[in-house]
Design a protein around this motif. Structure first.
Motif, PDB file in Angstrom:
ATOM      1  N   LEU A 148       0.870  -1.186   0.000  1.00  0.00           N
ATOM      2  CA  LEU A 148       0.000   0.000   0.000  1.00  0.00           C
ATOM      3  C   LEU A 148       0.894   1.219   0.000  1.00  0.00           C
ATOM      4  O   LEU A 148       1.836   1.305   0.788  1.00  0.00           O
ATOM      5  N   GLU A 149       0.586   2.131  -0.900  1.00  0.00           N
ATOM      6  CA  GLU A 149       1.397   3.334  -0.948  1.00  0.00           C
ATOM      7  C   GLU A 149       0.515   4.540  -1.254  1.00  0.00           C
ATOM      8  O   GLU A 149      -0.392   4.447  -2.079  1.00  0.00           O
ATOM      9  N   LEU A 180      -6.305  16.089   4.939  1.00  0.00           N
ATOM     10  CA  LEU A 180      -5.022  15.483   4.557  1.00  0.00           C
ATOM     11  C   LEU A 180      -4.306  16.483   3.664  1.00  0.00           C
ATOM     12  O   LEU A 180      -4.895  17.015   2.730  1.00  0.00           O
ATOM     13  N   ALA A 181      -3.039  16.745   3.949  1.00  0.00           N
ATOM     14  CA  ALA A 181      -2.325  17.767   3.189  1.00  0.00           C
ATOM     15  C   ALA A 181      -1.026  17.197   2.636  1.00  0.00           C
ATOM     16  O   ALA A 181       0.059  17.688   2.932  1.00  0.00           O
ATOM     17  N   GLY A 182      -1.137  16.109   1.889  1.00  0.00           N
ATOM     18  CA  GLY A 182       0.061  15.527   1.269  1.00  0.00           C
ATOM     19  C   GLY A 182       0.664  14.437   2.126  1.00  0.00           C
ATOM     20  O   GLY A 182       1.725  14.604   2.725  1.00  0.00           O
ATOM     21  N   VAL A 183      -0.017  13.299   2.176  1.00  0.00           N
ATOM     22  CA  VAL A 183       0.486  12.179   2.981  1.00  0.00           C
ATOM     23  C   VAL A 183       1.256  11.198   2.100  1.00  0.00           C
ATOM     24  O   VAL A 183       0.735  10.689   1.114  1.00  0.00           O
ATOM     25  N   ASP A 184       2.494  10.984   2.447  1.00  0.00           N
ATOM     26  CA  ASP A 184       3.288   9.938   1.800  1.00  0.00           C
ATOM     27  C   ASP A 184       3.399   8.778   2.779  1.00  0.00           C
ATOM     28  O   ASP A 184       3.869   8.962   3.900  1.00  0.00           O
ATOM     29  N   PHE A 185       2.971   7.642   2.342  1.00  0.00           N
ATOM     30  CA  PHE A 185       2.849   6.524   3.267  1.00  0.00           C
ATOM     31  C   PHE A 185       3.150   5.232   2.521  1.00  0.00           C
ATOM     32  O   PHE A 185       2.757   5.062   1.380  1.00  0.00           O
ATOM     33  N   SER A 230      -8.556   9.074  10.475  1.00  0.00           N
ATOM     34  CA  SER A 230      -9.757   8.431   9.931  1.00  0.00           C
ATOM     35  C   SER A 230      -9.965   8.806   8.471  1.00  0.00           C
ATOM     36  O   SER A 230     -10.398   7.985   7.658  1.00  0.00           O
ATOM     37  N   THR A 231      -9.668  10.051   8.162  1.00  0.00           N
ATOM     38  CA  THR A 231      -9.809  10.496   6.769  1.00  0.00           C
ATOM     39  C   THR A 231      -8.885   9.699   5.853  1.00  0.00           C
ATOM     40  O   THR A 231      -9.273   9.310   4.748  1.00  0.00           O
ATOM     41  N   PHE A 232      -7.687   9.429   6.336  1.00  0.00           N
ATOM     42  CA  PHE A 232      -6.742   8.623   5.559  1.00  0.00           C
ATOM     43  C   PHE A 232      -7.332   7.235   5.287  1.00  0.00           C
ATOM     44  O   PHE A 232      -7.318   6.751   4.150  1.00  0.00           O
ATOM     45  N   PHE A 233      -7.873   6.613   6.321  1.00  0.00           N
ATOM     46  CA  PHE A 233      -8.508   5.300   6.161  1.00  0.00           C
ATOM     47  C   PHE A 233      -9.632   5.350   5.134  1.00  0.00           C
ATOM     48  O   PHE A 233      -9.752   4.481   4.272  1.00  0.00           O
ATOM     49  N   GLN A 256       6.472  -0.607  14.224  1.00  0.00           N
ATOM     50  CA  GLN A 256       6.642   0.631  13.475  1.00  0.00           C
ATOM     51  C   GLN A 256       5.442   1.545  13.734  1.00  0.00           C
ATOM     52  O   GLN A 256       4.304   1.076  13.727  1.00  0.00           O
ATOM     53  N   VAL A 257       5.693   2.817  13.994  1.00  0.00           N
ATOM     54  CA  VAL A 257       4.607   3.760  14.274  1.00  0.00           C
ATOM     55  C   VAL A 257       4.710   4.972  13.349  1.00  0.00           C
ATOM     56  O   VAL A 257       5.801   5.502  13.125  1.00  0.00           O
ATOM     57  N   THR A 258       3.564   5.379  12.810  1.00  0.00           N
ATOM     58  CA  THR A 258       3.509   6.603  12.015  1.00  0.00           C
ATOM     59  C   THR A 258       2.687   7.627  12.785  1.00  0.00           C
ATOM     60  O   THR A 258       1.620   7.300  13.289  1.00  0.00           O
ATOM     61  N   VAL A 259       3.194   8.844  12.893  1.00  0.00           N
ATOM     62  CA  VAL A 259       2.450   9.889  13.601  1.00  0.00           C
ATOM     63  C   VAL A 259       1.926  10.896  12.590  1.00  0.00           C
ATOM     64  O   VAL A 259       2.687  11.436  11.780  1.00  0.00           O
TER      65      VAL A 259
END
Ligand code: ATP
Ligand code: MG
Lengths: 342, 239
Positions: B7-8, B22-27, B46-49, B206-209
Motif C-alpha cells: 500500500l502506498e 489530509l495535506a500531502g500524505v506519503d505513506f 480516519s480520513t486517511f482510512f 513501526q509507528v507513524t504519527v
C-alpha cells in the motif's frame, strides 16, 4: 426452506383459495387480490431492500396499460400477460439504475418516484388525441382504454377467465409470488438485500455492489406491481389514468404501513382489509372515504406501530406462552430474533 | 518477498471546503507489516482510512494498492481487492444477528458451505459463538467492536484497517483484542489507529504519527515515544 417457507404458504393459501369465494363475492375478491399483490411489491422493496418508492402505482399502471395496449394489438391475451410484467420491470431497471448509480439519497428517491407517477398520470390524462396511438390502441386520455382481449384458459382460448376462475388465477399467482419472494429472501441475494437495508455502508465495505442490487430489487418489485396491474386490467376490462393517481400511490403505502412493513404477509393483509373497507365505504355516502382511511392509518400508526400482522403474530405468541397446555410449543425466550421473516 | 510495498500513498490530499484534512500524505506499508497510526484529534487518521477504502475520494495525490492505482474506486471495489476496515464509529447491521452479520461478509466471495464454516471458525476465534443468535442492537459496545472485527475477518482480507479497535473495551476485552490482532498479523497486514498508548506499546513495532494532515514522523515505536516533536504535538499530554 421448503418446510419453513413454502409449506406454510401452501397450507394456508390453497384452502383459502377455495374457502374465500364461499364467504365473499369473487368479483370483489379478485380486485382485493390484485391490490394485495401490489402491496406485496412495495412491501418487498421497502420492507426488505429499504427502498421507499412513492410511485409504485406507476408500475401498476404501466402493467395495466401495457397489457391493454398489447392485447389490442395482438388480439390475444397471453403474450400481453408477459409483456405487462416485462415492461414495468425494464422501465424500473433503467429508471432505478439512474437513481441508484447516481447515488440519490432516500428522500430524493421518494420524491423522484412520486414525480414520475405524476408525469405518467398527466401524460395519460392528456392523451385523448388521435396522435396518441400505439398500433391499434388509442390511449384515450382520461377515458382510458376499453375493449381489449382478456385472459382465457390457456388450453381453451374460447373460455375467458372471469369471476371465480379469474379469482383462482389471481390468488394462485399471489401465493406463487409470495412463495418466490420468501425463497428469494432466504437466498444469498435476498439476505444481502436485507443487509443493505440495515447498513448500506457496511454492505459496501463487505464488497456488495449496492447500486446493482438495489436496481435489481427495484425491478423485481416493479414486475410484481405490473403483474398486479395486469390482473386489475383483466378484472376491470378497462384501464384509466386513475391507476397512476397520487391517491393510488398513497393507498399502497398505507396498506403496507397498516399491515406491517418489514413482513411479506403484512402488506397482503393490509391491502385486503383496507381494500375491503374501502369497498364497503363505497356503498354508502355518509362519510368520506379518504377520511376514514386516513383515520385508520393514524390509529394504526399510534396503536399498532409495527402494523396489524406483526401485532397479531405477537399476540399469538403471547397467548401461546400463557396457555399451560401449550407450554412445549413455547418459543425459546430471550433470543428474540425479529419476526422480520414472516 | 516479505518487504514488498503493498500500500502506498503519494501526496495524498483531502480537502473539505477550506479544511485540509489530509495535506500531502506519503505513506508506505509493506507486506505483513503491523503499523500503528497515531496523532492528536483531527490529525486526519480516519480520513486517511476512508480515502484508502474508497469511502472518500481524495482531492489530491494517489493511492496504489498492490501496484494498482485505486483513487476513484468505490468502497465495494476496494473491498474486493482484499481490504477490510473497522470504522471508528462501529458500522454493523443492527437488526441482524451476529451470525448473519458475519455470514454476509463471508458469503460475498465464497459458497454458502465455505461461508458457514468460516463464520463458525471466526466466532470461535473471537469467543463470540454464544452470541451467534443475538441481534447486534442488543449488544454492549465492547461486543459490537468484536463482532465488527469478526465481520472484517469474514471477508478474508489481506490488508486490515482498524480505527480505534480498543476504544471502550474492558481490560479483558483489550487483552483478547491484542491476541486476535497478533494472530491476524500472521497472515494479513494491518494498520491500526489508536489513542491508547499502552495499547500501542503492546502491539507496535513501526509507528507513524499524523499531525495536521501530514506525516510527522515514521519510525520504530521507541524512537517515536522518545521524540520531542511527538510530545509537542500532543501538547504536553503524556505519550
Ligand atoms: N466529512 C467531513 N466534512 C468536513 N470536515 C471533515 C469531515 N471529515 C473530517 N473532517 C475534518 O478533517 C479533519 C481530520 O478528521 P479525522 O476524522 O480524519 O481526524 P482523526 O485523526 O481521525 O481524529 P480522531 O482522533 O478524533 O478520530 C478534522 O478537522 C475534521 O473536522
Ligand atoms: Mg478518527
Amino acid at each position: 426452506m421448503f418446510a419453513r417457507d413454502v409449506l406454510p404458504a401452501l397450507i394456508i393459501g390453497v384452502p383459502a383459495m377455495f374457502v374465500l369465494p364461499m364467504l365473499f363475492d369473487a368479483y370483489t375478491l379478485t380486485v382485493l387480490t390484485a391490490y394485495a399483490l401490489l402491496a406485496l411489491s412495495l412491501g418487498f422493496i421497502w420492507g426488505f431492500a429499504g427502498i421507499l418508492c412513492f410511485g409504485q402505482a406507476a408500475f401498476f399502471g404501466l402493467g395495466a396499460y401495457s397489457f391493454a395496449i398489447a392485447a389490442l394489438n395482438m388480439g390475444s391475451a397471453w403474450g400481453p400477460f408477459f409483456i405487462a410484467i416485462l415492461v414495468p420491470a425494464v422501465f424500473a431497471a433503467v429508471f432505478g439504475a439512474l437513481l441508484f448509480y447516481g447515488r440519490l439519497s432516500d428522500v430524493y428517491l421518494a420524491v423522484v418516484t412520486l414525480v414520475m407517477t405524476l408525469i405518467l398520470f398527466k401524460f395519460m390524462n392528456s392523451s385523448a388525441g388521435e396522435i396518441y396511438k400505439l398500433g391499434d390502441a388509442r390511449l384515450g386520455g382520461y377515458n382510458g382504454i376499453p375493449g381489449f382481449e382478456t385472459l382465457t384458459i390457456p388450453w381453451d382460448p374460447g373460455e375467458y377467465l372471469y369471476d371465480e376462475s379469474l379469482f383462482y388465477f389471481a390468488f394462485g399467482l399471489l401465493v406463487l409470488v409470495y412463495i418466490l419472494l420468501r425463497v428469494l429472501l432466504k437466498m444469498p441475494f435476498g439476505r444481502a438485500l436485507v443487509g443493505i437495508r440495515e447498513n448500506e455502508q457496511r454492505a459496501e465495505l463487505m464488497g456488495y455492489d449496492i447500486r446493482l442490487m438495489k436496481t435489481i430489487a427495484f425491478s423485481i418489485g416493479a414486475a410484481i406491481a405490473g403483474l398486479a396491474g395486469c390482473l386489475f386490467a383483466n378484472w376491470a376490462e378497462i384501464v384509466t389514468p386513475a391507476l397512476f393517481s397520487l391517491g393510488q400511490s398513497a393507498e399502497i403505502i398505507i396498506w403496507v404501513i397498516v399491515g406491517g412493513a418489514g413482513t411479506l404477509l403484512g402488506p397482503v393483509v393490509g391491502a385486503a382489509i383496507l381494500g375491503y373497507t374501502k369497498f364497503l365505504l363505497g356503498q354508502q355516502s355518509l362519510i368520506d372515504n379518504t377520511f376514514v382511511l386516513g383515520v385508520i392509518l393514524i390509529l394504526a400508526v399510534l396503536l399498532l406501530p409495527q402494523g396489524i400482522f406483526p401485532s397479531l403474530v405477537r399476540l399469538w405468541h403471547w397467548l401461546l406462552a400463557r396457555l399451560p397446555s401449550a407450554a412445549p410449543l413455547r418459543r425459546r425466550s430471550g433470543r428474540s430474533r425479529r419476526d422480520k421473516d414472516v | 518477498m516479505s518487504n514488498r510495498v503493498e500500500l502506498e500513498s503519494r501526496g495524498l490530499g483531502m480537502q473539505f471546503g477550506g479544511v485540509h484534512a489530509l495535506a500531502g500524505v506519503d505513506f508506505k506499508l509493506r507486506r505483513q507489516e503491523l503499523r500503528c497510526l497515531i496523532g492528536p484529534n483531527g490529525a486526519g487518521k480516519s480520513t486517511f482510512f476512508k480515502c484508502v477504502c474508497g469511502m472518500l475520494k481524495p482531492t489530491a495525490g494517489d493511492i496504489t494498492i498492490r501496484g494498482q492505482r485505486t483513487n476513484g474506486l468505490l468502497p465495494h471495489q476496494v473491498a474486493r481487492l482484499g481490504i477490510g476496515i473497522k470504522t471508528q464509529v462501529p458500522s454493523v447491521m443492527n437488526g441482524l444477528t451476529v451470525r448473519e452479520n458475519l455470514w454476509l461478509a463471508a458469503r460475498r466471495d465464497n459458497t454458502s458451505a465455505v461461508a458457514n464454516r468460516l463464520v463458525a471458525d471466526i466466532m470461535d476465534r473471537l469467543l463470540i459463538t454464544d452470541l451467534a443468535a443475538e441481534l447486534l442492537e442488543t449488544l454492549a459496545h465492547g461486543k459490537r467492536q468484536l463482532v465488527e472485527l469478526g465481520i472484517v475477518l469474514a471477508g478474508q482480507p489481506w490488508l486490515i484497517l482498524l480505527d480505534e479497535p480498543a476504544a471502550g473495551l474492558t481490560a479483558d476485552e483489550v487483552d483478547r483484542m491484542i491476541d486476535v490482532i497478533t494472530d491476524i498479523n500472521r497472515e494479513s497486514s494491518l494498520i491500526i489507529v489508536e489513542h491508547d498508548m499502552h495499547f500501542v506499546r503492546r502491539i507496535a513495532r513501526q509507528v507513524t504519527v499524523f499531525h495536521q494532515g501530514r506525516v510527522l514522523i515514521d519510525a520504530d515505536v521507541d524512537t517515536v515515544m522518545a521524540s520531542q516533536d511527538v510530545r509537542d504535538v500532543y501538547l504536553g499530554k503524556q505519550v
